[in-house]
Design a protein around this motif. Structure first.
Motif, short mmCIF file in Angstrom:
data_model
loop_
_atom_site.label_atom_id
_atom_site.label_comp_id
_atom_site.label_asym_id
_atom_site.label_seq_id
_atom_site.Cartn_x
_atom_site.Cartn_y
_atom_site.Cartn_z
N ASP A 1 0.76 -1.23 0.05
CA ASP A 1 -0.02 0.03 0.01
C ASP A 1 0.92 1.27 0.11
OD1 ASP A 1 -2.23 -1.63 0.04
OD2 ASP A 1 -2.53 -1.31 2.21
N HIS A 2 0.31 2.12 -0.71
CA HIS A 2 1.27 3.62 -0.75
C HIS A 2 0.15 4.51 -0.08
CE1 HIS A 2 3.23 0.84 -3.68
NE2 HIS A 2 4.28 1.69 -3.63
N GLU A 3 0.83 5.70 0.29
CA GLU A 3 0.04 6.94 0.70
C GLU A 3 0.91 8.03 0.56
OE1 GLU A 3 -1.89 6.95 4.81
OE2 GLU A 3 -0.47 8.36 5.23
N VAL A 4 0.40 9.01 -0.26
CA VAL A 4 1.05 10.32 -0.67
C VAL A 4 0.18 11.44 0.06
CG1 VAL A 4 -0.07 10.20 -2.70
CG2 VAL A 4 2.03 11.58 -2.70
N THR A 5 0.85 12.45 0.38
CA THR A 5 0.37 13.64 1.00
C THR A 5 0.66 15.11 0.05
OG1 THR A 5 0.30 12.93 3.28
CG2 THR A 5 0.00 15.18 2.67
N TYR A 6 -0.45 15.51 -0.45
CA TYR A 6 -0.24 16.59 -1.27
C TYR A 6 -0.69 17.90 -0.53
CZ TYR A 6 -0.21 13.14 -5.10
OH TYR A 6 0.28 12.21 -5.94
N GLU A 7 0.00 18.86 -0.88
CA GLU A 7 -0.34 20.37 -0.47
C GLU A 7 -0.77 21.26 -1.54
OE1 GLU A 7 1.52 24.52 1.05
OE2 GLU A 7 2.61 22.55 1.74
N ILE A 8 -2.13 21.21 -1.43
CA ILE A 8 -2.87 21.94 -2.59
C ILE A 8 -3.55 23.25 -2.26
CG2 ILE A 8 -3.00 19.51 -3.64
CD1 ILE A 8 -5.90 19.73 -3.06
N ARG A 9 -3.57 24.14 -3.41
CA ARG A 9 -4.53 25.27 -3.25
C ARG A 9 -5.76 25.08 -4.40
NH1 ARG A 9 -2.23 29.17 -0.05
NH2 ARG A 9 -0.03 28.78 0.52
N ILE A 10 -6.70 25.02 -4.04
CA ILE A 10 -7.92 24.48 -4.70
C ILE A 10 -8.44 25.93 -5.71
CG2 ILE A 10 -8.35 22.37 -3.71
CD1 ILE A 10 -10.54 23.83 -2.34
N LYS A 11 -9.35 25.70 -6.70
CA LYS A 11 -9.85 26.86 -7.45
C LYS A 11 -11.08 27.05 -6.79
CE LYS A 11 -7.33 25.69 -11.59
NZ LYS A 11 -7.67 25.46 -13.12
N GLU A 12 -11.40 28.31 -6.28
CA GLU A 12 -12.72 28.65 -5.82
C GLU A 12 -13.48 27.68 -4.87
OE1 GLU A 12 -15.08 29.11 -9.54
OE2 GLU A 12 -13.84 30.99 -10.03
N ASN A 13 -12.69 26.94 -4.06
CA ASN A 13 -13.09 26.11 -2.91
C ASN A 13 -13.83 25.07 -3.64
OD1 ASN A 13 -12.02 27.50 -0.88
ND2 ASN A 13 -13.81 28.94 -0.58
N ASN A 14 -13.55 24.54 -5.01
CA ASN A 14 -14.09 23.53 -5.53
C ASN A 14 -13.22 22.33 -5.06
OD1 ASN A 14 -15.50 21.73 -7.17
ND2 ASN A 14 -14.83 22.62 -8.95
N MET A 15 -14.06 21.28 -4.24
CA MET A 15 -13.40 19.99 -3.92
C MET A 15 -14.21 18.89 -4.39
SD MET A 15 -12.25 20.87 0.03
CE MET A 15 -13.96 21.48 0.72
N SER A 16 -14.85 18.95 -5.43
CA SER A 16 -15.49 17.84 -5.78
C SER A 16 -14.59 17.04 -6.63
CB SER A 16 -16.68 18.35 -7.15
OG SER A 16 -15.84 19.04 -8.13
N PHE A 17 -13.37 17.30 -6.94
CA PHE A 17 -12.30 16.29 -7.78
C PHE A 17 -12.08 15.12 -6.83
CE2 PHE A 17 -9.86 19.13 -5.54
CZ PHE A 17 -8.63 18.68 -5.29
N ILE A 18 -12.25 15.46 -5.41
CA ILE A 18 -11.77 14.16 -4.69
C ILE A 18 -12.71 12.99 -4.67
CG2 ILE A 18 -13.23 14.99 -2.58
CD1 ILE A 18 -11.12 14.31 -0.71
N ASN A 19 -13.78 13.42 -5.15
CA ASN A 19 -14.67 12.05 -5.68
C ASN A 19 -14.17 11.22 -6.68
OD1 ASN A 19 -16.68 12.83 -3.36
ND2 ASN A 19 -17.59 14.28 -4.65
N ASN A 20 -13.61 12.21 -7.65
CA ASN A 20 -12.99 11.49 -8.88
C ASN A 20 -11.83 10.72 -8.48
OD1 ASN A 20 -14.79 12.80 -10.40
ND2 ASN A 20 -13.57 14.60 -10.96
N ILE A 21 -11.05 11.06 -7.32
CA ILE A 21 -9.97 10.45 -7.12
C ILE A 21 -10.21 9.26 -6.51
CG2 ILE A 21 -7.72 10.71 -5.57
CD1 ILE A 21 -7.51 13.37 -6.18
N SER A 22 -11.16 9.39 -5.49
CA SER A 22 -11.57 8.09 -4.64
C SER A 22 -12.36 7.16 -5.67
CB SER A 22 -12.58 8.72 -3.49
OG SER A 22 -13.81 9.19 -4.02
N ASP A 23 -13.03 7.31 -6.71
CA ASP A 23 -13.68 6.50 -7.58
C ASP A 23 -12.77 5.53 -8.41
OD1 ASP A 23 -15.99 7.26 -6.49
OD2 ASP A 23 -16.73 8.54 -7.85
N MET A 24 -11.34 6.09 -8.38
CA MET A 24 -10.33 5.44 -9.14
C MET A 24 -10.07 4.08 -8.68
SD MET A 24 -7.58 8.40 -10.14
CE MET A 24 -7.97 9.73 -11.01
#
Length: 227
Positions: free
Chosen positions: A187-210
């Motif tokens: 198992d791998h775990e990676v931590t990203y520091e990100i600055r999102i656009k216009e508080n849009n965090m819907s892309f986390i669903n796209n990542i979790s569905d991979m």
């Protein structure tokens, strides 16, 4: 042999200190310290941006201002008392952790206000408190700073690293890898520091569905992070 009665001893110690004590000046100093403490209380409540607001900490700022005023009034007219007070305070240990740097600012503000009120600098403490309060309200409430987020992704398939990077780059203004670890079971775990656009965090669903992604967690990051 000269006779010394009880009234002479009493007069030489207690009455001299009592005569030099001004009730009116003391009340004025304490009332101003209370008013300034209430102002600090109000500013702290208006500018608080942490996780959990502590009402007891805010109340302690008022008491801290008044208690410091009492100390300064007591030691300002007696050198021996001032030396004893310094020795007594030197053994006090404050063990409550201060996690937010802004809390230290408010504590220092309350102590300085109490010192000035006890020393009789009433106009200075009023003018300084108004200016400090205005600066805090302006910079904390009026100027918005976009705090970064921490995205923690755990996955088991190394081939999806590039797709994850692509999704993050598409939906963020800026991102960087803060840590990466390999766990038992591949198992791998990676931590990203990100600055999102216009508080849009819907892309986390796209990542979790991979396929191969076990979890994706988004955390608000203000500089203090405890795993």
């Amino acid at each position: 042999m000269e006779n010394v009665n009880f009234s002479d001893i009493f007069k030489s110690s207690f009455l001299e200190k009592t005569n030099s004590f001004s009730i009116i000046d003391s009340l004025i100093g304490l009332l101003v310290a209370f008013a300034v403490g209430l102002f600090i209380y109000w500013v702290y409540k208006k500018t608080f941006s942490g996780v959990i607001y502590s009402h007891t900490f805010n109340i302690s700022l008022i008491v801290m201002s008044m208690a410091t005023t009492l100390i300064i009034m007591g030691i300002s007219s007696n050198i021996l008392l001032s030396l004893g007070m310094v020795g007594a305070l030197s053994i006090v240990r404050f063990r409550t952790p201060i996690k937010d740097p802004m809390d230290i600012v408010y504590i220092f503000w309350a102590i300085v206000s109490g010192i000035l009120c006890g020393a009789g600098f009433i106009p200075l403490v009023i003018l300084g408190s108004i200016l400090i309060g205005a600066v805090l309200i302006f910079f904390i409430n009026r100027i918005k700073v976009e705090n970064p987020y921490l995205l923690i992704v755990r996955y088991s398939d190394r081939t999806i690293e590039n797709p994850i990077e692509h999704v993050i780059a598409e939906h963020s203004l800026k991102h960087s890898i803060k840590s990466k670890s390999v766990m038992p079971g591949d198992d791998h775990e990676v931590t990203y520091e990100i600055r999102i656009k216009e508080n849009n965090m819907s892309f986390i669903n796209n990542i979790s569905d991979m396929k191969g992604v076990k979890s994706a967690i988004m955390l608000s990051y203000d500089g203090n992070f405890t795993a």
